[in-house]
Design an enzyme around this catalytic site. Structure first.
Site, short mmCIF file in Angstrom:
data_model
loop_
_atom_site.label_atom_id
_atom_site.label_comp_id
_atom_site.label_asym_id
_atom_site.label_seq_id
_atom_site.Cartn_x
_atom_site.Cartn_y
_atom_site.Cartn_z
N CYS A 134 0.83 -1.21 0.00
CA CYS A 134 0.00 0.00 0.00
C CYS A 134 0.86 1.26 0.00
O CYS A 134 1.98 1.26 0.52
CB CYS A 134 -0.86 0.03 1.24
SG CYS A 134 -1.87 -1.43 1.45
N ARG B 124 5.43 0.01 -6.07
CA ARG B 124 5.41 -0.79 -4.84
C ARG B 124 4.45 -1.97 -4.96
O ARG B 124 4.50 -2.88 -4.14
CB ARG B 124 4.98 0.10 -3.67
CG ARG B 124 5.93 1.26 -3.42
CD ARG B 124 5.33 2.21 -2.41
NE ARG B 124 5.23 1.58 -1.12
CZ ARG B 124 6.17 1.61 -0.19
NH1 ARG B 124 7.29 2.25 -0.43
NH2 ARG B 124 6.00 1.01 0.96
N TRP C 189 -2.99 -2.70 -1.52
CA TRP C 189 -2.56 -4.07 -1.83
C TRP C 189 -3.35 -4.94 -0.87
O TRP C 189 -3.14 -4.90 0.34
CB TRP C 189 -1.07 -4.18 -1.58
CG TRP C 189 -0.41 -5.41 -2.11
CD1 TRP C 189 -0.04 -5.67 -3.40
CD2 TRP C 189 0.02 -6.55 -1.34
NE1 TRP C 189 0.58 -6.89 -3.48
CE2 TRP C 189 0.63 -7.45 -2.24
CE3 TRP C 189 -0.06 -6.90 0.00
CZ2 TRP C 189 1.15 -8.67 -1.84
CZ3 TRP C 189 0.47 -8.12 0.41
CH2 TRP C 189 1.07 -8.99 -0.51
N ASN D 2 -1.95 2.14 5.80
CA ASN D 2 -1.05 1.03 5.47
C ASN D 2 -0.85 0.23 6.74
O ASN D 2 -0.70 0.81 7.82
CB ASN D 2 0.31 1.53 5.00
CG ASN D 2 0.26 2.23 3.67
OD1 ASN D 2 -0.76 2.22 3.01
ND2 ASN D 2 1.37 2.84 3.29
N GLY D 3 -0.76 -1.09 6.63
CA GLY D 3 -0.52 -1.92 7.81
C GLY D 3 -1.71 -2.82 8.07
O GLY D 3 -2.59 -2.99 7.21
N GLU E 87 20.05 -16.56 -6.18
CA GLU E 87 19.57 -15.25 -6.62
C GLU E 87 19.14 -15.29 -8.09
O GLU E 87 18.15 -14.67 -8.47
CB GLU E 87 20.66 -14.19 -6.38
CG GLU E 87 20.39 -12.81 -6.96
CD GLU E 87 19.12 -12.13 -6.45
OE1 GLU E 87 18.49 -12.64 -5.50
OE2 GLU E 87 18.74 -11.10 -7.04
N LYS F 71 15.41 -14.34 -9.34
CA LYS F 71 15.13 -13.27 -10.31
C LYS F 71 14.25 -13.82 -11.43
O LYS F 71 13.30 -13.18 -11.86
CB LYS F 71 16.47 -12.78 -10.87
CG LYS F 71 16.66 -11.35 -11.10
CD LYS F 71 16.80 -10.39 -9.97
CE LYS F 71 15.91 -10.55 -8.80
NZ LYS F 71 16.38 -9.87 -7.59
N GLU G 157 10.58 -14.51 -10.16
CA GLU G 157 9.73 -13.37 -9.77
C GLU G 157 9.30 -12.52 -10.96
O GLU G 157 8.20 -11.99 -10.95
CB GLU G 157 10.32 -12.54 -8.63
CG GLU G 157 11.50 -11.70 -8.92
CD GLU G 157 11.97 -10.90 -7.70
OE1 GLU G 157 11.14 -10.44 -6.90
OE2 GLU G 157 13.19 -10.72 -7.56
N HIS H 118 22.21 -36.10 -5.21
CA HIS H 118 21.45 -36.57 -4.04
C HIS H 118 19.95 -36.39 -4.22
O HIS H 118 19.21 -36.37 -3.25
CB HIS H 118 21.94 -35.85 -2.78
CG HIS H 118 23.40 -36.10 -2.50
ND1 HIS H 118 23.86 -37.32 -2.05
CD2 HIS H 118 24.48 -35.32 -2.68
CE1 HIS H 118 25.18 -37.25 -1.93
NE2 HIS H 118 25.58 -36.06 -2.32
N LYS I 247 7.11 -4.02 -3.89
CA LYS I 247 8.51 -3.62 -3.75
C LYS I 247 8.97 -3.71 -2.29
O LYS I 247 10.05 -4.19 -2.00
CB LYS I 247 8.71 -2.20 -4.29
CG LYS I 247 10.15 -1.70 -4.22
CD LYS I 247 11.06 -2.52 -5.11
CE LYS I 247 12.51 -2.09 -5.04
NZ LYS I 247 13.40 -3.15 -5.56
C1 AGP Z 1 13.97 -8.97 -4.76
O1 AGP Z 1 14.06 -9.05 -6.12
C2 AGP Z 1 12.63 -9.16 -4.21
N1 AGP Z 1 11.71 -8.22 -4.74
C3 AGP Z 1 12.53 -9.36 -2.70
O2 AGP Z 1 13.01 -10.64 -2.44
C4 AGP Z 1 13.25 -8.34 -1.79
O3 AGP Z 1 14.64 -8.47 -1.93
C5 AGP Z 1 12.82 -8.58 -0.34
O4 AGP Z 1 11.43 -8.40 -0.22
C6 AGP Z 1 13.55 -7.70 0.65
O5 AGP Z 1 13.35 -6.35 0.40
P1 AGP Z 1 14.25 -5.25 1.09
O6 AGP Z 1 15.64 -5.42 0.58
O7 AGP Z 1 13.63 -3.95 0.71
O8 AGP Z 1 14.19 -5.51 2.58
#
Ligand code: AGP
Length: 608
Positions: free
Chosen positions: A2, A27, A74, A100-101, A483, A487, A490, A506, A603
Site C-alpha cells: 500500500c 510498490r 494491496w 497502510n498496515g 539469486e 530473479k 519473480e 542426491h 517492492k
Molecule cells: C527482490 O528481487 C525481491 N523483490 C525481494 O526478495 C526483496 O529483496 C525482499 O522483499 C527484501 O526487500 P528489502 O531489501 O527492501 O528488505
C-alpha cells in the site's frame, strides 16, 4: 504494498495526489483512491479497483480541494474491489482515512461498532479506523485528539492519514510500523509513505518515528506522542536524483537499474577504499577496532534477495576475516526465539529499509541486548534508524520490484566490511591490496557483462518457454544460483530451482531432461574440475546447459556459454550474477510479463 500520499496547501490537491500515487505504483497495488476537502466543506471521494490511470480517468474536473489524501491498496482484508479501496469514510461522510498496515483487533472492533449502529461499507480493517475516529470526534474538539483516542483502542501496525471535512485546515497522520514521511514545501505540506512520491516537490523531509503522530497544516506541522507530548523533529534533506524515478529511455526500470550498476557500485565504493593500508573505511559502523576484534560471529538477516546477498556477504566475511558468518531469512529468525549473543555482530540487510520482518528481527535483537548493523539503501528508513550503525549502499532509488543494483551494492558493501574486518584480524596487506584492486576494477567489468545484453536476450528468448530451469553453483556459486533462480521466477513466472551443484546427485538429478535446462555457474577457481564433472553428468542425462563461466568449457559439456570477466575468487560471485539478471529480464520480456510490477509482488513488504 500500500502507498499513502496527502497534500495541504493553497493549490488543488488532486494533481499531486494522482501524480504521487503514480510514483508509488512500483510498490505493487490492486486499487487506488483519493479524497479531498476544502473551504466549501464536505468530502469528495473517488476510488477504483485497478490502476492509478483508471482512477485519474474517473476523477471529474470539478473534483477539487486544497486538502487531500490518496492511497494505493494491496489487498489484505477483503478482495480488491472499489468498495475495499481506500480512502474509507465514517457513516456521516465526515472523516476519511487511508491506512497502510494491519489492524489486528479489527474483527473485535467491527463487532462493537456494529452493535453501536455503525454500518460498514467494506470488508477492510481500515474502515474500522474511520468509524472509531468519528466516534471520538467531539463538538469543537481537535481532530488530533480523536485520532489519538481511536488509536489507543487499536492493536496492530499502521501508517495513516486522516481528513476531517469539518477541519479542512489540517491532516492528521500517525505511524506505528508503517512509514510516514512529511515533505516541507513553501506554504504547503506533503505527506507520503515513501519519499519517491514527494521528491519532485520538496527535498526537506521528516520521517515520523513509531508511535508518533503529526498534525500537518499548510504552513507547517507539529509532531507529538500518543499521550500528547510534543516531540521535536529536525527535517533532513533527501539527496536522491529525481531522474532516478524515470526510465530515462529504457524500456523498463529494471533494465535501467541493471545498466546503472557500474555507477551504483562506484558510489557504494566511493571514499571507502584505502589503497595505502589496503583496507576499507566505514565511518558509520560506530564500532572501533577493539570492539570489532571482540566479535566472534556474524549473523546476517534479510528477506528474499537481501537474504541471498547476505549469503554472499557471509562467505566474504568468513574468507577474508576468518570469522564464522551465516545468513538467515529475517522472516524465520524473528519467530524462533533466537539466542542473542553479546559477541555476535548482527547485520540487517534491506534495500527499502522498511521490510517488516527484517525490522521486527532487528527490534527483537535489540530488545535482548544485541548489537545490529544495517546494510541499507534507503537513508533514514525505519531499519536504518533502528540499527546501532551501518553501511548505506548509495545505490540510488530502486523502483523495479526485482532488486538488481541494490543487490549488487549490498554484496559490495559486505566486501568492504569483510576487508575492514580482515585487515584488523589477519588478512595480509598483500591480500588486502588484491581485494582493493579487484573492487576498483568492478565497474568496468560490469560494463563488459552489460555489453552482452543482446546476446543474452537471444538466449533468453530461446529458453523462456521451458517448463522450468535449474540453477546450480558450488560454494561461492550457490548464492549466485539462488539469486538467479529468484530473479527468473519473480519476473518471468518460470519455475526455477537453485541447488548446490554438489547436491545434484542426491536427488534433483532425477529432474534433468531436455525440458529442464540448467544454468550452471562455472568460475575458474579451485572447484572448476568438480563443476565440469557435474556438467558432464547433466549432459549424460540429455540435459541442456547454459554455463556462466570465465573460460568456455569443452563443447560437449555445454550448449551455450556466457563469459564474464575474472575478478578475485572471493568477488567472482558479483560478476557471475549480472548475466543472470539480464537472462531473467529478457525472459520476462520475451514472455510479455509486467517486468517492473510482477504479479502478486510488492517492492517493500511492510506487513507480516
Ligand atoms: C527482490 O528481487 C525481491 N523483490 C525481494 O526478495 C526483496 O529483496 C525482499 O522483499 C527484501 O526487500 P528489502 O531489501 O527492501 O528488505
Amino acid at each position: 504494498m500500500c502507498g499513502i500520499v496527502a497534500y495541504i496547501g493553497p493549490k488543488d490537491a488532486t494533481p499531486f495526489l494522482l501524480e504521487g500515487l503514480a510514483r508509488l505504483e512500483y510498490r505493487g497495488y490492486d486499487s487506488a483512491g483519493v479524497a479531498v476537502t476544502g473551504r466549501s466543506g464536505g468530502i469528495k471521494l473517488r476510488k477504483v479497483k485497478g490502476r492509478v490511470a483508471d482512477l485519474a480517468a474517473d476523477v471529474p474536473a470539478r473534483f477539487k480541494g486544497t486538502t487531500g489524501i490518496g492511497h494505493t491498496r494491496w489487498a489484505t482484508h477483503g478482495v480488491p474491489s472499489d468498495a475495499n479501496a481506500h480512502p474509507h469514510l465514517d457513516n456521516a461522510d465526515r472523516i476519511a482515512v487511508v491506512h497502510n498496515g494491519i489492524i489486528e483487533n479489527a474483527d473485535e472492533l467491527r463487532a462493537k461498532l456494529t452493535a453501536e449502529g455503525v454500518v460498514f461499507r467494506s470488508e477492510t480493517d481500515t474502515e474500522v479506523l474511520a468509524h472509531l475516529i468519528a466516534a471520538h470526534v467531539t463538538e469543537g474538539g481537535e481532530l488530533e485528539d480523536a485520532v489519538r483516542a481511536a488509536l489507543g483502542r487499536v492493536v496492530g501496525t499502521y501508517g495513516i492519514a486522516v481528513l476531517d471535512a469539518e477541519q479542512p485546515d489540517r491532516i492528521v497522520v500517525a505511524r506505528n510500523g508503517s512509514p510516514i514521511v512529511l515533505g516541507i514545501g513553501e506554504k504547503e505540506m506533503f505527506v507520503a509513505s515513501d519519499v519517491s512520491a514527494l521528491v519532485r516537490y520538496t527535498r526537506q523531509v521528516v520521517h515520523l518515528e513509531d508511535g508518533e503522530l503529526a498534525t500537518v497544516r499548510a504552513d507547517g506541522f507539529r509532531t507529538f506522542t500518543a499521550d500528547a507530548r510534543t516531540t521535536h523533529r529536525q527535517p533532513s534533506t533527501v539527496d536522491w536524483d529525481i531522474d532516478s524515478f524515470d526510465t530515462a529511455g529504457y524500456e523498463h526500470f529494471l533494465l535501467k537499474e541493471i545498466h546503472e550498476q557500474p555507477g551504483s557500485v562506484e558510489r557504494t565504493l566511493s571514499g571507502r577504499l584505502d589503497e595505502r593500508f589496503a583496507t576499507a573505511h566505514l565511518g558509520g559502523l560506530n564500532l572501533d577496532a577493539r570492539e570489532l576484534r571482540e566479535i566472534r560471529r556474524v549473523k546476517i538477516l534479510g528477506c528474499g534477495s537481501a537474504y541471498y546477498a547476505g549469503e554472499m556477504g557471509a562467505q566474504l566475511i568468513e574468507e577474508l576475516a576468518r570469522i564464522p558468518a551465516h545468513s538467515e531469512p529475517a522472516s524465520e529468525f524473528r519467530y524462533r526465539n533466537p539466542v542473542i549473543e553479546a559477541d555476535t555482530l548482527y547485520v540487517a540487510v534491506s534495500q527499502s529499509g522498511e521490510t517488516y520482518d527484517t525490522l521486527a528481527a532487528v527490534q527483537e535483537i535489540k530488545r535482548k541486548g544485541g548489537r545490529v548493523l544495517g546494510v541499507v539503501n534507503t537513508v533514514g528508513s525505519a531499519i536504518a534508524r533502528e540499527c546501532d550503525g551501518g553501511i548505506y549502499l548509495h545505490a540510488g532509488p530502486e523502483v523495479s520490484v526485482a532488486s538488481t543494483k541494490a543487490f549488487t551494492s549490498t554484496v559490495v558493501a559486505f566486501a568492504l566490511l569483510a576487508l575492514h574486518f580482515g585487515r584488523i584480524h589477519d588478512l595480509s596487506p598483500a591480500d588486502g591490496r588484491r581485494i582493493v584492486s579487484a573492487l576498483q576494477a568492478l565497474p568496468d567489468q560490469i560494463r563488459e557483462v552489460l555489453d552482452q545484453s543482446e546476446a543474452i536476450a537471444e538466449l533468453a528468448a530461446e529458453y523462456a518457454e521451458s517448463a522450468g530451469m535449474m540453477f546450480i553453483g558450488r560454494v561461492r556459486g550457490y548464492p549466485v544460483a539462488r539469486e538467479g533462480a529468484q530473479k527468473l521466477k519473480e519476473i518471468s513466472y518460470v519455475h526455477a530451482e537453485a541447488y548446490p551443484a554438489s547436491e545434484l546427485k542426491h536427488g534433483p538429478l532425477a529432474l534433468i531432461s531436455p525440458e529442464l535446462p540448467t544454468v550452471a555457474l562455472v568460475p575458474d577457481d579451485e572447484l572448476l574440475d568438480k563443476n565440469l564433472t557435474t556438467l558432464g553428468e547433466i549432459k549424460a542425462r540429455s540435459g541442456r546447459v547454459i554455463a556462466v563461466a570465465h573460460r568456455r568449457p569443452e563443447e560437449k559439456l555445454v550448449d551455450h556459454c556466457i563469459l564474464v570477466p575474472k575478478s578475485e575468487p572471493e568477488l567472482d560471485p558479483l560478476l557471475l550474477n549480472i548475466p543472470l539478471q539480464l537472462l531473467a529480464y529478457h525472459a520476462a520480456v520475451a514472455l510479455g510479463r509486467d517486468v517492473d510490477k510482477p504479479r502478486n509482488l510488492a517492492k517493500s513488504v511492510t506487513v507480516e
